[in-house]
Structures are given as structure tokens and as C-alpha cells.
Design a protein around this motif. Sequence first.
Motif, mmCIF file in Angstrom:
data_model
loop_
_atom_site.group_PDB
_atom_site.id
_atom_site.type_symbol
_atom_site.label_atom_id
_atom_site.label_comp_id
_atom_site.label_asym_id
_atom_site.label_seq_id
_atom_site.Cartn_x
_atom_site.Cartn_y
_atom_site.Cartn_z
ATOM 1 N N LEU A 1 -17.857 5.835 -8.054
ATOM 2 C CA LEU A 1 -17.117 6.893 -7.354
ATOM 3 C C LEU A 1 -18.251 6.875 -6.078
ATOM 4 O O LEU A 1 -18.074 8.066 -5.304
ATOM 5 C CB LEU A 1 -17.259 8.007 -7.743
ATOM 6 N N SER A 2 -19.332 6.577 -5.823
ATOM 7 C CA SER A 2 -20.246 6.483 -4.717
ATOM 8 C C SER A 2 -19.697 6.429 -3.482
ATOM 9 O O SER A 2 -18.829 5.530 -3.236
ATOM 10 C CB SER A 2 -21.645 5.915 -5.059
ATOM 11 N N ALA A 3 -20.346 6.960 -2.454
ATOM 12 C CA ALA A 3 -19.957 6.818 -1.080
ATOM 13 C C ALA A 3 -20.028 5.136 -0.445
ATOM 14 O O ALA A 3 -19.362 4.694 0.163
ATOM 15 C CB ALA A 3 -20.822 7.487 -0.116
ATOM 16 N N LYS A 4 -21.037 4.469 -1.250
ATOM 17 C CA LYS A 4 -21.223 3.098 -0.866
ATOM 18 C C LYS A 4 -20.055 2.168 -1.247
ATOM 19 O O LYS A 4 -19.797 1.131 -0.739
ATOM 20 C CB LYS A 4 -22.372 2.743 -1.451
ATOM 21 N N ASN A 5 -19.204 2.627 -2.347
ATOM 22 C CA ASN A 5 -18.039 2.033 -2.719
ATOM 23 C C ASN A 5 -16.699 2.343 -2.385
ATOM 24 O O ASN A 5 -15.860 1.833 -2.943
ATOM 25 C CB ASN A 5 -18.232 1.875 -4.241
ATOM 26 N N LYS A 6 -16.612 3.418 -1.375
ATOM 27 C CA LYS A 6 -15.563 3.762 -0.887
ATOM 28 C C LYS A 6 -14.997 3.047 0.227
ATOM 29 O O LYS A 6 -15.918 2.856 1.391
ATOM 30 C CB LYS A 6 -15.709 5.384 -0.538
ATOM 31 N N HIS A 7 -13.594 2.803 0.181
ATOM 32 C CA HIS A 7 -12.997 2.194 1.512
ATOM 33 C C HIS A 7 -11.827 2.931 1.829
ATOM 34 O O HIS A 7 -11.017 3.545 1.038
ATOM 35 C CB HIS A 7 -12.584 0.811 1.304
ATOM 36 N N ASP A 8 -11.841 3.153 3.250
ATOM 37 C CA ASP A 8 -10.411 3.845 3.634
ATOM 38 C C ASP A 8 -9.332 2.650 3.885
ATOM 39 O O ASP A 8 -9.488 1.787 4.593
ATOM 40 C CB ASP A 8 -10.756 4.864 4.966
ATOM 41 N N LEU A 9 -7.972 3.005 3.458
ATOM 42 C CA LEU A 9 -7.039 2.189 3.943
ATOM 43 C C LEU A 9 -6.351 2.569 4.993
ATOM 44 O O LEU A 9 -6.091 3.906 5.329
ATOM 45 C CB LEU A 9 -6.100 1.822 2.718
ATOM 46 N N GLU A 10 -5.267 1.793 5.584
ATOM 47 C CA GLU A 10 -4.276 2.215 6.559
ATOM 48 C C GLU A 10 -3.547 3.151 5.998
ATOM 49 O O GLU A 10 -2.852 2.920 4.982
ATOM 50 C CB GLU A 10 -3.759 0.708 7.045
ATOM 51 N N PRO A 11 -3.112 4.014 6.844
ATOM 52 C CA PRO A 11 -2.076 4.923 6.319
ATOM 53 C C PRO A 11 -0.752 4.383 6.109
ATOM 54 O O PRO A 11 -0.300 3.567 6.814
ATOM 55 C CB PRO A 11 -2.056 6.271 7.371
ATOM 56 N N ILE A 12 0.144 5.188 5.086
ATOM 57 C CA ILE A 12 1.436 4.688 5.158
ATOM 58 C C ILE A 12 2.409 5.643 5.926
ATOM 59 O O ILE A 12 2.236 6.707 5.687
ATOM 60 C CB ILE A 12 1.765 4.633 3.613
ATOM 61 N N GLN A 13 3.283 5.055 6.512
ATOM 62 C CA GLN A 13 4.026 6.017 7.250
ATOM 63 C C GLN A 13 5.711 6.017 6.926
ATOM 64 O O GLN A 13 6.208 5.041 6.497
ATOM 65 C CB GLN A 13 4.195 5.334 8.744
ATOM 66 N N LEU A 14 6.068 7.174 6.175
ATOM 67 C CA LEU A 14 7.339 7.239 5.774
ATOM 68 C C LEU A 14 8.086 7.861 7.089
ATOM 69 O O LEU A 14 8.077 9.271 7.092
ATOM 70 C CB LEU A 14 7.361 8.170 4.569
ATOM 71 N N SER A 15 8.856 6.780 7.577
ATOM 72 C CA SER A 15 9.920 7.483 8.597
ATOM 73 C C SER A 15 11.015 6.450 8.747
ATOM 74 O O SER A 15 11.062 5.252 8.251
ATOM 75 C CB SER A 15 9.029 7.241 9.959
ATOM 76 N N ALA A 16 12.293 6.963 8.887
ATOM 77 C CA ALA A 16 13.448 6.206 8.933
ATOM 78 C C ALA A 16 13.610 5.134 9.594
ATOM 79 O O ALA A 16 13.110 5.201 10.990
ATOM 80 C CB ALA A 16 14.609 7.076 8.998
ATOM 81 N N GLY A 17 13.725 3.821 9.135
ATOM 82 C CA GLY A 17 13.668 2.736 9.747
ATOM 83 C C GLY A 17 12.448 2.290 10.305
ATOM 84 O O GLY A 17 12.322 0.905 11.113
ATOM 85 N N MET A 18 11.211 2.749 10.199
ATOM 86 C CA MET A 18 10.018 2.257 10.625
ATOM 87 C C MET A 18 9.268 1.636 9.438
ATOM 88 O O MET A 18 9.413 1.728 8.276
ATOM 89 C CB MET A 18 9.075 3.321 10.875
ATOM 90 N N PRO A 19 8.414 0.658 9.629
ATOM 91 C CA PRO A 19 7.642 -0.164 8.918
ATOM 92 C C PRO A 19 6.567 0.771 8.047
ATOM 93 O O PRO A 19 6.123 1.568 8.736
ATOM 94 C CB PRO A 19 6.786 -1.310 9.452
ATOM 95 N N LEU A 20 6.320 0.488 6.930
ATOM 96 C CA LEU A 20 5.444 1.336 6.140
ATOM 97 C C LEU A 20 3.751 1.148 6.533
ATOM 98 O O LEU A 20 3.080 2.387 6.765
ATOM 99 C CB LEU A 20 5.346 1.020 4.656
#
Length: 151
Positions: free
Chosen positions: A37-56
Motif C-alpha cells: 500500500l506504499s506510495a511507491k507501489n501506487k499507480h493511477d489508471l485512466e478514468p472510466i466514463q459512463l455516458s450513453a453511447g460513449m467508449p468506457l
Amino acid sequence: MKKFIAMAALAATLPLAALADDDGDDDAPQFGLAGLLSAKNKHDLEPIQLSAGMPLTQAPWVLKSGSYYEFEIQGDGSQELGLVGPEFFRAIWIDEIVVEGLEIRPLGLDSIEFDEAGEMEIGFIAIKPGSYYLKIPGSTGDSQRLEITIE
């Protein structure tokens, strides 16, 4: 019996000695006191967008087993939408889900749903290598499905 006790005492000190030994190996994991759980092991992923007809998302996720990840799910309220991916949720350990400042620490997850506009953040550790997905239930389009690989 005395030899056994002496051997057991010696064996118990070996891991401590290995931790104290700094051989300068830069390839070895350098986790802090929090370990996974340390900061060195943390990665941010691209957000998922929930919108009608749009890619996630714009691209599939490739994750590394043993790494900590965080991502946001953003629903715009254009339609009642959810995400399902029970196999993926069973291949990870969920640290927390944050919704409007409320922290939830579930034992597991099967799916989520947005009835109106909102945002949530999920923090997890990838555990089980394999190929997984998150998708909008009942959808058939590739853009409504996020392919996930845990290496």
C-alpha cells in the motif's frame, strides 16, 4: 532437541538479516513500511466514463500483479448505466471505494450502477494474473467493454 532449538533460532534470524542487508540491488522491490500500500507501489489508471453511447476508456488496461491501482468512474447521468465484471473483481483485492467522501471497504464486488450523475474512486491491488473485462450489462459493442490484463 538442543540442535533443533538452535537451528530454529538461527532460521528465525535469517529473514531479519536479509532485510538489514543492503546489497545495492536496484531491481529488488523497495517497499516502505506500508508494503503493497506504499506510495511507491501506487499507480493511477485512466478514468472510466459512463455516458450513453460513449467508449468506457481510450485503451485497455495492463496491470501488474502485486501493484496498487486507483481509478475513477465518472457517470454523466445521460442514462442509468452500470458496470459488471465479477471475474475481474474476484481477481483483485479492493482496498476501498470512495463515493462523495464516504469510504467503503467491501469484502467483494460484482457490479456497480449509476442512477444519476456522480463519481466514485476505487483503490485495489491486482492479484490473479489473467484476462478480464468490465462492461456495461447487456451491451455488445467493443467500446462498451474495457479489456483488462493482469500480468
